[in-house]
Design a protein around this motif. Structure first.
Motif, PDB file in Angstrom:
ATOM      1  N   PHE A 159       0.807  -1.222   0.000  1.00  0.00           N
ATOM      2  CA  PHE A 159       0.000   0.000   0.000  1.00  0.00           C
ATOM      3  C   PHE A 159       0.841   1.275   0.000  1.00  0.00           C
ATOM      4  O   PHE A 159       0.304   2.370   0.108  1.00  0.00           O
ATOM      5  CB  PHE A 159      -0.930   0.001   1.224  1.00  0.00           C
ATOM      6  N   VAL A 160       2.155   1.134  -0.103  1.00  0.00           N
ATOM      7  CA  VAL A 160       3.032   2.307  -0.023  1.00  0.00           C
ATOM      8  C   VAL A 160       2.785   3.274  -1.175  1.00  0.00           C
ATOM      9  O   VAL A 160       2.673   4.493  -0.971  1.00  0.00           O
ATOM     10  CB  VAL A 160       4.512   1.879   0.023  1.00  0.00           C
ATOM     11  N   ALA A 161       2.675   2.770  -2.386  1.00  0.00           N
ATOM     12  CA  ALA A 161       2.452   3.641  -3.540  1.00  0.00           C
ATOM     13  C   ALA A 161       1.155   4.431  -3.370  1.00  0.00           C
ATOM     14  O   ALA A 161       1.099   5.636  -3.671  1.00  0.00           O
ATOM     15  CB  ALA A 161       2.419   2.821  -4.828  1.00  0.00           C
ATOM     16  N   ASP A 162       0.115   3.766  -2.848  1.00  0.00           N
ATOM     17  CA  ASP A 162      -1.165   4.439  -2.610  1.00  0.00           C
ATOM     18  C   ASP A 162      -1.008   5.508  -1.535  1.00  0.00           C
ATOM     19  O   ASP A 162      -1.555   6.615  -1.655  1.00  0.00           O
ATOM     20  CB  ASP A 162      -2.205   3.394  -2.191  1.00  0.00           C
ATOM     21  N   ILE A 166      12.325  -1.522  -1.048  1.00  0.00           N
ATOM     22  CA  ILE A 166      11.632  -0.628  -1.989  1.00  0.00           C
ATOM     23  C   ILE A 166      10.411  -1.373  -2.537  1.00  0.00           C
ATOM     24  O   ILE A 166      10.555  -2.407  -3.192  1.00  0.00           O
ATOM     25  CB  ILE A 166      12.566  -0.189  -3.125  1.00  0.00           C
ATOM     26  N   PRO A 167       9.219  -0.906  -2.258  1.00  0.00           N
ATOM     27  CA  PRO A 167       8.018  -1.635  -2.653  1.00  0.00           C
ATOM     28  C   PRO A 167       7.773  -1.550  -4.159  1.00  0.00           C
ATOM     29  O   PRO A 167       8.315  -0.671  -4.863  1.00  0.00           O
ATOM     30  CB  PRO A 167       6.896  -0.920  -1.896  1.00  0.00           C
ATOM     31  N   GLU A 168       6.939  -2.440  -4.626  1.00  0.00           N
ATOM     32  CA  GLU A 168       6.541  -2.429  -6.038  1.00  0.00           C
ATOM     33  C   GLU A 168       5.827  -1.110  -6.334  1.00  0.00           C
ATOM     34  O   GLU A 168       5.024  -0.616  -5.563  1.00  0.00           O
ATOM     35  CB  GLU A 168       5.605  -3.600  -6.327  1.00  0.00           C
ATOM     36  N   GLY A 169       6.159  -0.520  -7.456  1.00  0.00           N
ATOM     37  CA  GLY A 169       5.558   0.751  -7.847  1.00  0.00           C
ATOM     38  C   GLY A 169       6.290   1.953  -7.300  1.00  0.00           C
ATOM     39  O   GLY A 169       5.880   3.092  -7.519  1.00  0.00           O
ATOM     40  N   CYS A 170       7.383   1.715  -6.554  1.00  0.00           N
ATOM     41  CA  CYS A 170       8.173   2.803  -5.977  1.00  0.00           C
ATOM     42  C   CYS A 170       9.624   2.678  -6.425  1.00  0.00           C
ATOM     43  O   CYS A 170      10.036   1.662  -6.983  1.00  0.00           O
ATOM     44  CB  CYS A 170       8.100   2.778  -4.445  1.00  0.00           C
TER      45      CYS A 170
END
Length: 483
Positions: A52-55, A69-73
């Motif tokens: 949920f980091v990108a959100d 580093i999360p997906e989408g970041c």
């Protein structure tokens, strides 16, 4: 808003690496309630917070506390990368506690933790800037979050500490390092994890292991386990303060008279008489209020101001709040009173809730039934261990039950109480709260007073919602001031 954590301060506290500079004004673990400027903490529960980091960043989070580093970041995003997210959150809480000048108060107990914490917030607000836990933030996540959110200029910090299993309270207390700590009471709860009430008492008393060197322990008198609490307090605390009904209590509860929607409390401390009002009915609220005054005085608050301001507190939804539900927008007599106590339950709090119901006054001659009734809607008490059936059945023998006209029950454990009740008091029993909620219109009549109580997991809050829906839209506003 004031900056709570800069990237430099947060990195220093956690030993993490910030991918870029940021300044956070808050802490969040939920993207559904995140606010711009929050530091999003990517904890792992049923779902991994990294998902949920990108959100969170899209919603305006100042940065995210992550272990990768999360997906989408990417490195271009404001991230604080640490080996372990929960450990880093604890580090933030530890650093916030180290830098504050606030007097820190900690609260635990089998019953009344959250209500007592909110009472403390209410009575201390006029004596300084107060920081307190949100909702029931009292576990291995909630305590470090509460500490990490603490503003540097707070005068008082109120930390609620709970437990479900042995060994949980001491590390949280050591993290909070309170100047004074209160145990509200000890009662049968979480017996699935403990052999006895004495075991619960020893776990609750572990809160004193975190006390500062000059710390104060505040304990209740009149309990079978009071000696256990006293030994722990005198071992760990520089000073021990007692409160309760027993002769010799430092803060002695002389009487608690229920008067309508309030409780008038007479007490004595250091030879001085105290008289104050708690704006909700219930002798257990009176005892909690006395503990609050003792705890707040222990960190330098003014008693006279405390006894005046205790009346500012009102119980939150789900914890004994009373409301009137109007079923007719024209005729205000077509209404009933509802006690919403659907958040928590064990034998002690169930007894306290039924005592409040027994003291409430129904209204006669306004409903289908000529006489107004006291009605209890009760859901399962959870985590009571192998004796759960007997503990449920014993509710039938409570003195307050003599004043209750009808009892409706939900949940498999409450079948034991249903069988133990006199036939005249037996209402409906359903396997689930959802099934009982569907019968809401048949459970209550105008003039009735109805108590809904059960453990949160029993979902009796569904019955509360269904009863509220019997009210006509806009009727409460239309009738305001008429009663």
């Amino acid at each position: 808003m004031a900056v709570l954590w800069t990237s430099a301060d947060a990195a220093l506290a956690t030993g993490g690496r910030a991918t870029r500079a940021f300044a956070a004004t808050g802490i969040s673990i939920d993207t559904r309630s995140i606010r711009p400027g929050d530091l999003f903490v990517a904890l792992k529960d049923v779902r991994d917070g990294h998902d949920f980091v990108a959100d969170a960043l899209a919603k305006g989070a100042a940065a995210a506390l992550v272990s990768r580093i999360p997906e989408g970041c990417s490195e271009a995003d404001p991230l604080l990368i640490v080996p372990d997210v929960l450990g880093a959150l604890e580090d933030l809480g530890r650093a916030a506690r180290a830098r504050t000048r606030a007097r820190v108060l900690a609260v635990t107990g089998s019953v009344g933790k959250t209500s007592t914490k909110e009472m403390l917030r209410a009575v201390l607000t006029s004596q300084g800037k107060v920081h307190a836990a949100e909702a029931s933030f009292n576990n291995h996540w909630g305590v470090p979050i509460t500490l990490a959110r603490m503003p540097q200029d707070a005068d008082f910090a109120v930390i609620e500490i709970g437990m479900n299993h042995p060994g949980e309270i001491a590390p949280l207390a050591r993290l909070a390092r309170p100047h004074a700590a209160l145990i509200t009471t000890v009662a049968p709860a979480h017996l699935e994890a403990f052999d006895s009430v004495e075991g619960i008492a020893r776990e609750k008393a572990a809160i004193f292991e975190g006390l500062e060197p000059d710390g104060v322990a505040v304990i209740p008198t009149g309990l079978g386990v009071t000696p256990i609490l006293r030994v722990a307090a005198e071992t760990r605390a520089a000073r021990t303060i007692t409160f309760g009904p027993e002769e010799g209590s430092d803060y002695r509860l002389i009487s608690a008279q229920i008067a309508g929607d309030a409780t008038i409390v007479r007490a004595e401390a250091a030879g001085q008489q105290m008289l104050f009002k708690v704006m909700t009915p219930g002798k257990h609220f009176a005892a909690n209020a006395l503990g609050v005054i003792a705890l707040a005085e222990a960190v330098g608050a003014d008693q006279a101001v405390l006894t005046c301001d205790i009346g500012l507190w009102e119980p939150p939804a789900g914890r004994g709040a009373r409301e009137r539900v109007y079923m007719d927008i024209v005729d205000e007599t077509q209404s009933f009173d509802l006690f919403d106590d659907a958040f928590n339950a064990n034998p002690a709090s169930m007894a306290a809730g039924l005592e409040v119901l027994a003291g409430a006054q129904p209204r006669d001659g306004v409903g289908r039934v000529a006489r107004g009734r006291r009605v209890a809607v009760l859901g399962d008490m959870l985590e009571l261990g192998p004796d759960e059936a007997a503990l449920h059945a014993e509710i039938a023998a409570l003195a307050a039950m003599n004043s209750v006209d009808m009892v409706h029950l939900a949940g498999p454990r409450m079948r034991a109480l249903y069988e133990a009740l006199p036939r005249a008091k037996r209402g409906e029993w359903h396997e689930s709260a959802k099934d009982l909620a569907a019968r809401a219109a048949h459970l209550v009549d105008a003039g009735d007073v109805i108590l809904v109580k059960g453990s949160k997991g029993s979902k009796v809050s569904l019955v509360v919602d269904a009863l509220r829906k019997l009210g006509q839209p806009g009727a409460a506003e239309a009738h305001k001031g008429k009663e």
